[in-house]
Design a protein around this motif. Structure first.
Motif, short mmCIF file in Angstrom:
data_model
loop_
_atom_site.label_atom_id
_atom_site.label_comp_id
_atom_site.label_asym_id
_atom_site.label_seq_id
_atom_site.Cartn_x
_atom_site.Cartn_y
_atom_site.Cartn_z
N ILE A 260 55.17 81.00 73.78
CA ILE A 260 54.05 80.38 73.07
C ILE A 260 54.34 78.92 72.79
CG2 ILE A 260 52.79 80.34 70.88
CD1 ILE A 260 52.91 83.38 70.85
N VAL A 261 55.54 78.63 72.34
CA VAL A 261 55.92 77.23 72.07
C VAL A 261 55.79 76.41 73.35
CG1 VAL A 261 57.84 75.71 71.44
CG2 VAL A 261 57.41 77.80 70.12
N LYS A 262 56.21 76.97 74.47
CA LYS A 262 56.11 76.26 75.75
C LYS A 262 54.65 76.05 76.16
CE LYS A 262 57.27 76.81 80.68
NZ LYS A 262 57.67 75.42 80.92
N TYR A 263 53.86 77.12 76.11
CA TYR A 263 52.47 77.01 76.55
C TYR A 263 51.63 76.10 75.66
CZ TYR A 263 53.40 80.91 79.76
OH TYR A 263 53.90 81.70 80.77
N LEU A 264 51.87 76.12 74.37
CA LEU A 264 51.14 75.23 73.47
C LEU A 264 51.49 73.77 73.77
CD1 LEU A 264 51.26 77.03 70.00
CD2 LEU A 264 49.32 76.82 71.56
N GLY A 265 52.76 73.51 74.04
CA GLY A 265 53.17 72.15 74.37
C GLY A 265 52.56 71.65 75.67
N GLU A 266 52.35 72.56 76.61
CA GLU A 266 51.81 72.18 77.92
C GLU A 266 50.28 72.13 77.94
OE1 GLU A 266 55.39 74.06 80.70
OE2 GLU A 266 53.51 75.16 80.42
N ASN A 267 49.65 72.62 76.88
CA ASN A 267 48.19 72.69 76.83
C ASN A 267 47.69 72.07 75.51
OD1 ASN A 267 47.32 74.67 79.26
ND2 ASN A 267 49.24 75.39 78.37
N PRO A 268 47.61 70.74 75.46
CA PRO A 268 47.27 70.04 74.22
C PRO A 268 45.94 70.47 73.60
CG PRO A 268 48.07 68.49 75.86
CD PRO A 268 47.90 69.80 76.56
N SER A 269 44.95 70.76 74.42
CA SER A 269 43.65 71.17 73.88
C SER A 269 43.74 72.52 73.18
CB SER A 269 42.59 71.22 74.99
OG SER A 269 42.95 72.18 75.98
N VAL A 270 44.55 73.41 73.73
CA VAL A 270 44.74 74.72 73.09
C VAL A 270 45.51 74.54 71.78
CG1 VAL A 270 45.77 77.02 73.33
CG2 VAL A 270 44.70 75.92 75.30
N LEU A 271 46.53 73.70 71.82
CA LEU A 271 47.31 73.43 70.61
C LEU A 271 46.41 72.84 69.52
CD1 LEU A 271 49.89 73.16 68.95
CD2 LEU A 271 50.36 71.03 70.16
N GLN A 272 45.55 71.93 69.90
CA GLN A 272 44.65 71.31 68.93
C GLN A 272 43.73 72.35 68.30
OE1 GLN A 272 44.77 68.28 67.82
NE2 GLN A 272 43.00 68.48 66.46
N ALA A 273 43.20 73.26 69.10
CA ALA A 273 42.32 74.30 68.59
C ALA A 273 43.05 75.22 67.61
CB ALA A 273 41.73 75.10 69.75
N VAL A 274 44.28 75.59 67.96
CA VAL A 274 45.08 76.45 67.07
C VAL A 274 45.38 75.72 65.77
CG1 VAL A 274 47.32 77.57 66.77
CG2 VAL A 274 46.08 77.80 68.93
N THR A 275 45.79 74.45 65.87
CA THR A 275 46.13 73.66 64.69
C THR A 275 44.94 73.54 63.76
OG1 THR A 275 47.76 72.41 65.97
CG2 THR A 275 47.04 71.46 63.88
N GLU A 276 43.77 73.25 64.29
CA GLU A 276 42.57 73.12 63.47
C GLU A 276 42.22 74.44 62.78
OE1 GLU A 276 39.59 71.61 66.08
OE2 GLU A 276 40.42 69.57 66.13
N GLU A 277 42.38 75.53 63.49
CA GLU A 277 42.13 76.84 62.89
C GLU A 277 43.08 77.11 61.72
OE1 GLU A 277 41.11 80.82 65.02
OE2 GLU A 277 43.31 80.70 64.98
#
Length: 453
Positions: A260-277
């Motif tokens: 998960i740490v790897k995939y979130l780092g590689e997918n900024p838009s997904v990370l942003q959505a998770v962070t906002e949630e």
């Protein structure tokens, strides 16, 4: 006398031969599957590609010392794990059984397995684990604080986190009294000893368990569930199953967190959505809580994390930590016009199902949005399926959600080095366990990187 004996001897042999032939003919004509073929595939070197086929029979290239049938369709997996599960018993390499203990839940079926599963589920059902969220959160916060500013091996650090959560779920709040000693005992197991010396009189584990019994340990944790059973388990059964739970809970969940740490780092838009949630949850708690009141997560908060939950699901699909499982036919079994002989191993390939383009379009793409629609039955099995599916999956998802809440709202991280490779030990992992540096968001931002959050 010799002249008389010789004809009698040969007559006896002739009669014996006739009996054998008749017996063979009767078996042939009364058999329910005399002409069924074996599953297609090579009997030599492993051959992969068809949905249902033989893997290997050559003793120099086998998996478990005998022929193995590999299945990679949802229908076949359901047949083996659910609808005809009684025809296939769980089986594992003998070394694993020696390591964990013969009484562990993995190695059994029938009444004993049903009893153990009921006890484990009682400790890991939502009603039980929702009460330890503050404790899980405390472990998560302490873990992340210990990472700050350091170069860490993500997998190794996540193993420590999931190990501590596993101890909490087993021993309850008492685990803090025994944590370090239990770690030392467990590391003995990891180093390859045949059995873990925890149930011997005089050992720390034995003493702590006896003390809990004397103190009427009746918490909602796993040990309390084992000890509270009317038909009490023996100390050996309790010990084997506690070690089994730790073994199952630690490395698998730590592997998922690392991916998960790897995939979130590689997918900024997904990370942003998770962070906002996650930040929305923080903001809501600030609005409804007093300034001096500690803002802790609740069970209700974890139900407000649909985007984060889909990230977990997609990671479980893409990474497929549990790539397959082992079964053994307990009798001759017919399936789809083929015969699976008694004693043959059957391996449902979860990874193949999870990466089938017919089931999941663009299967190699990390796309959590695909789980906005629930997958079809028997196509998504990250925790197995049937009566032997993982009973601790709710706890695993909970501890991942709690850690991701604090990770995404408080920290940034950068991956060190190129991390395109995969290693196995035994689960699939990012190369070198994914080395990262972790920073508080209020501190200096790390150098830009394709894997920086």
């Amino acid at each position: 006398m010799e002249l008389i004996f010789a004809p009698i001897f040969f007559i006896f042999l002739l009669l014996l031969l006739v009996v054998i032939i008749i017996h063979s003919l009767i078996n042939f004509f009364t058999s329910s599957h005399p002409k069924l073929p074996l599953p297609p595939g090579s009997l030599g070197w492993p051959y992969i590609g068809e949905t249902f086929q033989l893997y290997s029979q050559n003793p120099n290239t086998h998996i478990l010392g005998c022929p193995c049938v590999m299945i990679s369709s949802p229908e076949a997996a359901k047949f083996v794990l659910v609808t005809r599960a009684h025809l296939f018993k769980p089986t594992f390499p003998a070394s694993k059984e020696r390591m964990l203990g013969k009484q562990a839940i993995f190695f059994h079926q029938g009444d004993y397995h049903a009893k153990l599963r009921k006890l484990v589920l009682r400790a890991f059902m939502p009603e039980a684990i929702k009460n330890i969220i503050p404790n899980i959160e405390s472990i998560a916060k302490d873990s992340l604080q210990s990472f700050e500013g350091r170069l860490i091996n993500t997998f190794q650090e996540m193993k420590t986190y999931t190990f501590n959560v596993a101890l909490l779920s087993i021993f309850g709040k008492d685990e803090v009294l025994y944590r370090e000693d239990l770690k030392r005992c467990y590391y003995i197991l990891e180093k390859g000893y045949n059995s873990m010396p925890i149930n011997l009189p005089g050992t720390l584990f034995n003493k702590s368990m006896k003390q809990m019994q004397e103190n009427n340990h009746h918490h909602n944790d796993l040990l309390g569930s084992f000890m509270g059973d009317k038909e009490a388990l023996t100390d050996q059964q309790i010990a084997d199953n506690i070690i089994g739970v730790i073994f199952a809970a630690r490395d698998t969940t730590a592997s998922v967190l690392t991916w998960i740490v790897k995939y979130l780092g590689e997918n900024p838009s997904v990370l942003q959505a998770v962070t906002e949630e996650q930040e929305a949850i923080v903001k809501s708690k600030e609005e409804y809580c007093d300034k001096d009141e500690e803002k802790v997560l609740s069970w209700a908060d974890t139900k407000k994390m649909p985007i984060t939950s889909r990230v977990i699901q997609e990671t479980l699909r893409v990474a497929s930590i549990l790539s397959f499982t082992f079964r053994e036919a307990v009798e001759d079994v017919q399936y789809d016009g083929y015969l699976i002989p008694k004693g043959w191993k059957v391996l449902p390939l979860f990874r193949n199902i999870h990466h089938s383009p017919e089931i999941f379009p663009e299967p190699d793409k990390f796309d959590p949005s695909r789980f906005e629609i629930a997958p079809k039955p028997n196509t998504f099995m990250p925790f197995g399926n049937g009566t032997h599916s993982c009973p601790g999956n709710e706890l695993a998802k909970l501890e991942i959600l709690v850690l991701l809440h604090h990770l995404t709202t408080k920290y940034r991280w950068s991956v060190v080095g190129t991390q395109n490779g995969i290693q196995y030990g035994p689960f699939a992992l990012p190369q070198n366990g994914l080395p990262i540096r972790l920073f508080l968001k209020k501190d200096a931002t790390p150098k830009a990187s394709p894997c920086t959050s």
